[in-house]
Design a protein around this motif. Structure first.
Motif, PDB file in Angstrom:
ATOM      1  N   ASP A  50       2.225 -10.475 -13.285  1.00  0.00           N
ATOM      2  CA  ASP A  50       1.697  -9.123 -13.117  1.00  0.00           C
ATOM      3  C   ASP A  50       1.520  -8.757 -11.647  1.00  0.00           C
ATOM      4  N   ARG A  51       1.272  -9.747 -10.791  1.00  0.00           N
ATOM      5  CA  ARG A  51       1.063  -9.476  -9.371  1.00  0.00           C
ATOM      6  C   ARG A  51       2.301  -8.843  -8.744  1.00  0.00           C
ATOM      7  N   LEU A  52       3.470  -9.295  -9.177  1.00  0.00           N
ATOM      8  CA  LEU A  52       4.720  -8.764  -8.635  1.00  0.00           C
ATOM      9  C   LEU A  52       4.870  -7.287  -8.988  1.00  0.00           C
ATOM     10  N   ASP A  53       4.546  -6.945 -10.232  1.00  0.00           N
ATOM     11  CA  ASP A  53       4.643  -5.550 -10.677  1.00  0.00           C
ATOM     12  C   ASP A  53       3.669  -4.658  -9.908  1.00  0.00           C
ATOM     13  N   VAL A  54       2.442  -5.145  -9.714  1.00  0.00           N
ATOM     14  CA  VAL A  54       1.413  -4.365  -9.004  1.00  0.00           C
ATOM     15  C   VAL A  54       1.831  -4.134  -7.555  1.00  0.00           C
ATOM     16  N   ALA A  55       2.265  -5.212  -6.882  1.00  0.00           N
ATOM     17  CA  ALA A  55       2.663  -5.104  -5.476  1.00  0.00           C
ATOM     18  C   ALA A  55       3.880  -4.199  -5.320  1.00  0.00           C
ATOM     19  N   ALA A  56       4.814  -4.278  -6.250  1.00  0.00           N
ATOM     20  CA  ALA A  56       6.017  -3.442  -6.201  1.00  0.00           C
ATOM     21  C   ALA A  56       5.667  -1.967  -6.346  1.00  0.00           C
ATOM     22  N   LYS A  57       4.708  -1.671  -7.199  1.00  0.00           N
ATOM     23  CA  LYS A  57       4.272  -0.278  -7.404  1.00  0.00           C
ATOM     24  C   LYS A  57       3.631   0.266  -6.133  1.00  0.00           C
ATOM     25  N   ILE A  58       2.816  -0.548  -5.479  1.00  0.00           N
ATOM     26  CA  ILE A  58       2.154  -0.125  -4.241  1.00  0.00           C
ATOM     27  C   ILE A  58       3.190   0.160  -3.151  1.00  0.00           C
ATOM     28  N   VAL A 328      -3.492  -5.704  -2.286  1.00  0.00           N
ATOM     29  CA  VAL A 328      -3.856  -4.745  -3.338  1.00  0.00           C
ATOM     30  C   VAL A 328      -5.049  -3.896  -2.902  1.00  0.00           C
ATOM     31  N   LYS A 329      -6.070  -4.538  -2.365  1.00  0.00           N
ATOM     32  CA  LYS A 329      -7.293  -3.834  -1.968  1.00  0.00           C
ATOM     33  C   LYS A 329      -7.005  -2.740  -0.942  1.00  0.00           C
ATOM     34  N   HIS A 330      -6.132  -3.021   0.012  1.00  0.00           N
ATOM     35  CA  HIS A 330      -5.845  -2.068   1.089  1.00  0.00           C
ATOM     36  C   HIS A 330      -4.543  -1.296   0.859  1.00  0.00           C
ATOM     37  N   GLN A 331      -4.032  -1.387  -0.365  1.00  0.00           N
ATOM     38  CA  GLN A 331      -2.871  -0.598  -0.794  1.00  0.00           C
ATOM     39  C   GLN A 331      -1.632  -0.781   0.081  1.00  0.00           C
ATOM     40  N   GLY A 332      -1.312  -2.038   0.331  1.00  0.00           N
ATOM     41  CA  GLY A 332      -0.045  -2.331   0.962  1.00  0.00           C
ATOM     42  C   GLY A 332      -0.113  -2.840   2.381  1.00  0.00           C
ATOM     43  N   GLU A 333       1.066  -2.968   2.981  1.00  0.00           N
ATOM     44  CA  GLU A 333       1.214  -3.576   4.304  1.00  0.00           C
ATOM     45  C   GLU A 333       0.454  -2.811   5.387  1.00  0.00           C
ATOM     46  N   GLN A 334       0.639  -1.499   5.457  1.00  0.00           N
ATOM     47  CA  GLN A 334       0.018  -0.721   6.516  1.00  0.00           C
ATOM     48  C   GLN A 334      -1.505  -0.734   6.407  1.00  0.00           C
ATOM     49  N   GLY A 335      -2.006  -0.565   5.191  1.00  0.00           N
ATOM     50  CA  GLY A 335      -3.451  -0.569   4.982  1.00  0.00           C
ATOM     51  C   GLY A 335      -4.072  -1.905   5.346  1.00  0.00           C
ATOM     52  N   ALA A 336      -3.408  -2.992   4.970  1.00  0.00           N
ATOM     53  CA  ALA A 336      -3.913  -4.336   5.290  1.00  0.00           C
ATOM     54  C   ALA A 336      -3.889  -4.574   6.791  1.00  0.00           C
ATOM     55  N   LYS A 337      -2.852  -4.053   7.446  1.00  0.00           N
ATOM     56  CA  LYS A 337      -2.735  -4.218   8.897  1.00  0.00           C
ATOM     57  C   LYS A 337      -3.858  -3.470   9.610  1.00  0.00           C
TER      58      LYS A 337
END
Length: 384
Positions: A50-58, A328-337
């Motif tokens: 499920d993690r792959l599906d969630v990350a792909a959607k984000i 997931v918490k920060h909604q992707g690469e840019q948010g996490a950065k």
């Protein structure tokens, strides 16, 4: 690739029915008589995550590529197979290169489906299978030993190690014990031991095939197996798995919930296999694709890079890394950065399950990029 799993069992235990369900196809003939599966059936399935599906959607990934498991289904074994009974042990060669063995045991009563031994006793079935695997390994070891001993006398160091191993193994197997019980003392001995590709050296799990009503909690027969065998056990109804295989994704969850199941038997088999082999998953996420990769627990960042491409490992310096929960918490690469949750991890970093690895950097990687650009230019210059 996740791992390769060989499926073994007596005839008419639901082995090929389970295989068909796991790979969602009808390639293996599940007929009600022994030896109906003559050639090995090989199928690959995506690992549910499920993690792959969630990350792909984000990330808005155009394609989702799960890591895969390869299942190898061979003809049913019978008592005396190692001595040529039934179809003999000729099919065991097809599973010598797998990473783990899945033993399917019949834990259901059904008067319409015959049992080759004329009774329903999964522990006795397990003993027959283990005995045939031990005897097949003993035959393999005894065939190798004379040539290895000859080479060892001639000064071949590797042959000397293997000959000593085979002598120990022959004694162990003659006692009816599996090769996995041999105590390997050092790295070189372990390397030679693995090269022997013995069936009883492989990690093993058991699948208890039960009737539909017992799929959620098992039955008396599966409980007996779980209490007696010292290997991981998974309770599955091959019949239910066959029904689940043809349902649409949204229908599957409702169907499973009605039966008191949280996930399919396939998922439970895969999770057990990953645990058995000490495997974890990391992700690479981008707009073009979201992809899952499998590595051993304790793998370093360069080793993870090498799973993607060997050149990535050779030239590795560091990798941009985000923990899955942060992604997931920060909604992707840019948010996490922006939140300071993206890390630059070096050669000593141990990859964690679910890590999102974004970019690998190193001089070798620049060389690969330059090489790819040359190929592109060359292709673009070809006249059609």
């Amino acid at each position: 690739m996740g791992f390769k799993c060989g499926i073994v069992g007596l005839p008419n235990v639901g082995k090929s029915t389970l295989f068909n369900a796991l790979v969602a196809q009808a390639a293996a003939e599940a007929a009600n008589y022994p030896f109906c599966t003559i050639e090995p059936n090989i199928g690959r399935v995506g690992v549910p995550d499920d993690r792959l599906d969630v990350a792909a959607k984000i990330a808005g990934s155009a394609q989702i590529i799960p890591t895969q498991i390869e299942f190898v289904d061979i003809a049913g074994l019978v008592r005396g197979a190692s001595k040529g009974e039934g179809l003999g042990n000729q099919f065991l060669a097809h599973i010598r290169e797998v990473d783990a063995i899945c033993m399917v045991l019949r834990c259901f009563e059904d008067g319409d489906i015959t049992h080759v031994e004329g009774r329903i006793d999964p522990l006795a079935d397990a003993e027959i299978i283990e005995t045939e695997l031990v005897l097949a390994d003993l035959e393999s070891v005894e065939k190798r030993l004379p040539n290895l001993q000859k080479k060892a006398k001639g000064g071949d160091k590797e042959a000397k190690i293997q000959a000593a191993l085979c002598e120990k193994l022959a004694a162990l197997l003659n006692d009816g014990k599996p090769a996995r019980e041999l105590k390997v003392t050092d790295a070189e001995e372990d390397k030679q031991f693995k090269m022997l590709q013995l069936l009883t050296a492989k990690p093993m799990m058991v699948v208890c095939n039960v009737e539909e009503a017992s799929a959620a909690s098992g039955n008396a027969l599966s409980a007996k197996v779980q209490a007696a065998l010292k290997v991981p056990c998974v309770v599955v109804s091959a019949k239910i798995e066959s029904e689940v295989a043809v349902l649409e994704p949204e229908e599957k969850q409702a169907f499973l919930a009605d039966l008191g199941l949280k996930e399919t038997g396939l998922s439970r088999v895969i999770h057990t296999g990953y645990s058995l082999l000490g495997l974890i998953t990391f992700l690479t996420i981008g707009p073009k694709e979201a992809r899952a990769w499998t590595v051993h627990k304790g793998a370093t960042a360069p080793e993870a890079a090498g799973v993607i491409h060997t050149d990535f490992q050779k030239g590795f310096i560091r990798a941009e890394t985000i923990a899955y929960a942060d992604y997931v918490k920060h909604q992707g690469e840019q948010g996490a950065k922006e939140a300071g949750r993206m890390r630059l991890e070096g050669k000593e970093y141990l990859v964690q399950d679910g890590d999102v690895l974004l970019k690998f950097t190193g001089p070798q990687l620049r060389h690969v990029a330059e090489l790819l650009m040359r190929v592109v230019r060359a292709v673009c210059c070809v006249e059609i």
